[in-house]
Design a protein around this motif. Sequence first.
Motif, mmCIF file in Angstrom:
data_model
loop_
_atom_site.group_PDB
_atom_site.id
_atom_site.type_symbol
_atom_site.label_atom_id
_atom_site.label_comp_id
_atom_site.label_asym_id
_atom_site.label_seq_id
_atom_site.Cartn_x
_atom_site.Cartn_y
_atom_site.Cartn_z
ATOM 1 N N SER A 19 0.826 -1.210 0.000
ATOM 2 C CA SER A 19 0.000 0.000 0.000
ATOM 3 C C SER A 19 0.862 1.263 0.000
ATOM 4 O O SER A 19 0.611 2.210 -0.757
ATOM 5 C CB SER A 19 -0.929 -0.011 1.211
ATOM 6 N N GLU A 20 1.881 1.274 0.839
ATOM 7 C CA GLU A 20 2.754 2.443 0.941
ATOM 8 C C GLU A 20 3.570 2.654 -0.340
ATOM 9 O O GLU A 20 3.819 3.778 -0.758
ATOM 10 C CB GLU A 20 3.698 2.293 2.134
ATOM 11 N N ALA A 21 3.984 1.553 -0.966
ATOM 12 C CA ALA A 21 4.826 1.648 -2.166
ATOM 13 C C ALA A 21 4.014 1.808 -3.446
ATOM 14 O O ALA A 21 4.574 2.070 -4.515
ATOM 15 C CB ALA A 21 5.729 0.424 -2.271
ATOM 16 N N GLY A 22 2.691 1.602 -3.349
ATOM 17 C CA GLY A 22 1.848 1.725 -4.528
ATOM 18 C C GLY A 22 2.014 0.580 -5.504
ATOM 19 O O GLY A 22 1.937 0.767 -6.718
ATOM 20 N N VAL A 23 2.267 -0.620 -4.971
ATOM 21 C CA VAL A 23 2.438 -1.799 -5.815
ATOM 22 C C VAL A 23 1.549 -2.914 -5.269
ATOM 23 O O VAL A 23 0.882 -2.754 -4.251
ATOM 24 C CB VAL A 23 3.914 -2.263 -5.858
ATOM 25 N N SER A 24 1.556 -4.067 -5.925
ATOM 26 C CA SER A 24 0.774 -5.212 -5.454
ATOM 27 C C SER A 24 1.560 -6.015 -4.431
ATOM 28 O O SER A 24 2.790 -5.891 -4.330
ATOM 29 C CB SER A 24 0.407 -6.121 -6.634
ATOM 30 N N VAL A 25 0.835 -6.836 -3.670
ATOM 31 C CA VAL A 25 1.486 -7.711 -2.690
ATOM 32 C C VAL A 25 2.447 -8.672 -3.381
ATOM 33 O O VAL A 25 3.535 -8.954 -2.880
ATOM 34 C CB VAL A 25 0.425 -8.500 -1.883
ATOM 35 N N SER A 26 2.056 -9.157 -4.575
ATOM 36 C CA SER A 26 2.928 -10.089 -5.287
ATOM 37 C C SER A 26 4.242 -9.424 -5.688
ATOM 38 O O SER A 26 5.293 -10.065 -5.699
ATOM 39 C CB SER A 26 2.219 -10.650 -6.526
ATOM 40 N N THR A 27 4.210 -8.109 -6.003
ATOM 41 C CA THR A 27 5.437 -7.399 -6.353
ATOM 42 C C THR A 27 6.356 -7.294 -5.142
ATOM 43 O O THR A 27 7.574 -7.481 -5.252
ATOM 44 C CB THR A 27 5.116 -5.988 -6.885
ATOM 45 N N SER A 29 6.458 -9.383 -2.715
ATOM 46 C CA SER A 29 6.980 -10.731 -2.527
ATOM 47 C C SER A 29 8.130 -11.004 -3.488
ATOM 48 O O SER A 29 9.139 -11.621 -3.111
ATOM 49 C CB SER A 29 5.864 -11.757 -2.731
ATOM 50 N N LYS A 30 8.007 -10.528 -4.730
ATOM 51 C CA LYS A 30 9.083 -10.723 -5.711
ATOM 52 C C LYS A 30 10.363 -10.011 -5.263
ATOM 53 O O LYS A 30 11.470 -10.544 -5.416
ATOM 54 C CB LYS A 30 8.642 -10.206 -7.077
ATOM 55 N N VAL A 31 10.212 -8.812 -4.707
ATOM 56 C CA VAL A 31 11.386 -8.077 -4.221
ATOM 57 C C VAL A 31 12.048 -8.854 -3.080
ATOM 58 O O VAL A 31 13.273 -9.001 -3.038
ATOM 59 C CB VAL A 31 10.985 -6.666 -3.756
ATOM 60 N N LEU A 32 11.239 -9.371 -2.158
ATOM 61 C CA LEU A 32 11.782 -10.133 -1.033
ATOM 62 C C LEU A 32 12.497 -11.394 -1.504
ATOM 63 O O LEU A 32 13.487 -11.824 -0.905
ATOM 64 C CB LEU A 32 10.658 -10.511 -0.069
ATOM 65 N N ASN A 33 11.972 -11.989 -2.592
ATOM 66 C CA ASN A 33 12.565 -13.229 -3.109
ATOM 67 C C ASN A 33 13.720 -12.987 -4.071
ATOM 68 O O ASN A 33 14.299 -13.938 -4.600
ATOM 69 C CB ASN A 33 11.493 -14.067 -3.820
ATOM 70 N N THR A 42 11.122 0.185 -9.105
ATOM 71 C CA THR A 42 10.128 -0.433 -8.216
ATOM 72 C C THR A 42 10.808 -1.107 -7.035
ATOM 73 O O THR A 42 10.369 -0.980 -5.887
ATOM 74 C CB THR A 42 9.284 -1.457 -8.996
ATOM 75 N N LYS A 43 11.894 -1.836 -7.311
ATOM 76 C CA LYS A 43 12.627 -2.510 -6.245
ATOM 77 C C LYS A 43 13.128 -1.505 -5.216
ATOM 78 O O LYS A 43 12.984 -1.722 -4.001
ATOM 79 C CB LYS A 43 13.803 -3.287 -6.843
ATOM 80 N N ALA A 48 12.796 0.966 0.082
ATOM 81 C CA ALA A 48 12.773 2.190 0.871
ATOM 82 C C ALA A 48 11.610 2.166 1.868
ATOM 83 O O ALA A 48 11.746 2.578 3.030
ATOM 84 C CB ALA A 48 12.663 3.415 -0.041
ATOM 85 N N VAL A 49 10.456 1.661 1.414
ATOM 86 C CA VAL A 49 9.293 1.564 2.301
ATOM 87 C C VAL A 49 9.560 0.554 3.413
ATOM 88 O O VAL A 49 9.216 0.780 4.585
ATOM 89 C CB VAL A 49 8.036 1.173 1.496
#
Length: 347
Positions: A19-27, A29-33, A42-43, A48-49
């Motif tokens: 929500s804070e980054a303005g992206v989807s939850v799946s995105t 998750s992709k950054v974390l993975n 986007t990354k 940063a958030v």
Amino acid sequence: MTTENPDASGRITLSMIASEAGVSVSTVSKVLNGRSDVSTDTKERVEAVMDQLGYQRRPTRRRGAVIDLVLNELDSLWSVEIIRGVDEVLQEAGASMVLSAVHGRSADTREWIDQLAARRSNGAILVVSDLTPQQRKRLTALDVPFVLLDPVGSVDALVPTVGATNWAGAVSATQHLIELGHTRIAHLAGPRQVLCSRARADGFRATMEAAELRVPDGWAPHGEFNDTSGRTEMTRLLAAVEAAGERPPTAVFAASDLQALGAFEALREHGHAIPNDVSIVGFDDLPVARWTHPPLTTVRQPLLEMATMAANTLLRIIDGEPADQLRLELATQLIVRGSTAAPPSGR
């Protein structure tokens, strides 16, 4: 930036970061993975958030994990989409997948649980007809986390599930036919005991009722999610209408794409052209839907995304983190193609 407060447990969830980054939850998750299919901008924004919210990454346990994917069958087009989605996530995470088919039989399910215990699987994604309280209790006793994908019946409130907006999808399909001018609409429903099937049938009937359109007796038969069932039920419906000397439906909403394909065949065998005589709408948007003749109008169920969400949820649990949400319901979308048109004049 307005920072959303942590939930009642004090933890920062992926949905908050999204929500804070303005992206989807799946995105997120992709950054974390560490996925490569996320842009640098986007990354950096997501990371940063995470830093601002104080999100703490836990040590990963997923690499080398063994995950069981259990389905009723492995050879359907629907199952292939689920397998693709789960495999994509597990490969990126360095985990392995074991496929099992239970064919809706409890004996097969018991055998699978025995095999899971023997190989010490780290988790399971279940796409099965039913999972009894006893089977759930045994999985819990084995300390094996699991996620239900497209659950069939009522589910314990603490069990993570991933599904789709089946009722809303059925409403959009039926409304599309009504807006084209159809008033005599049949529904080829799925199995009575399956939750998504009931939701689609309820959405169909609710929309017909709202439009003050009657569903004649026998015009919403329950069958299975396959082409053989679609052909059989459509043939029976047409035979019953003919025997009663009534007019046939000008449109059919099938609870799955495969049932729609069976209906195609039955209608053509009875001399009906699609969509000139009868319009058809399916549900799922399997790859084959766009290659039918004419291409099939259908409700897109995000099968790949549902599968990736289920896999990512399970990997979070394996890593010692709570599921970001226990109930995930992804949106469906009506895809209009060539199998629907206005009803023929005089019908």
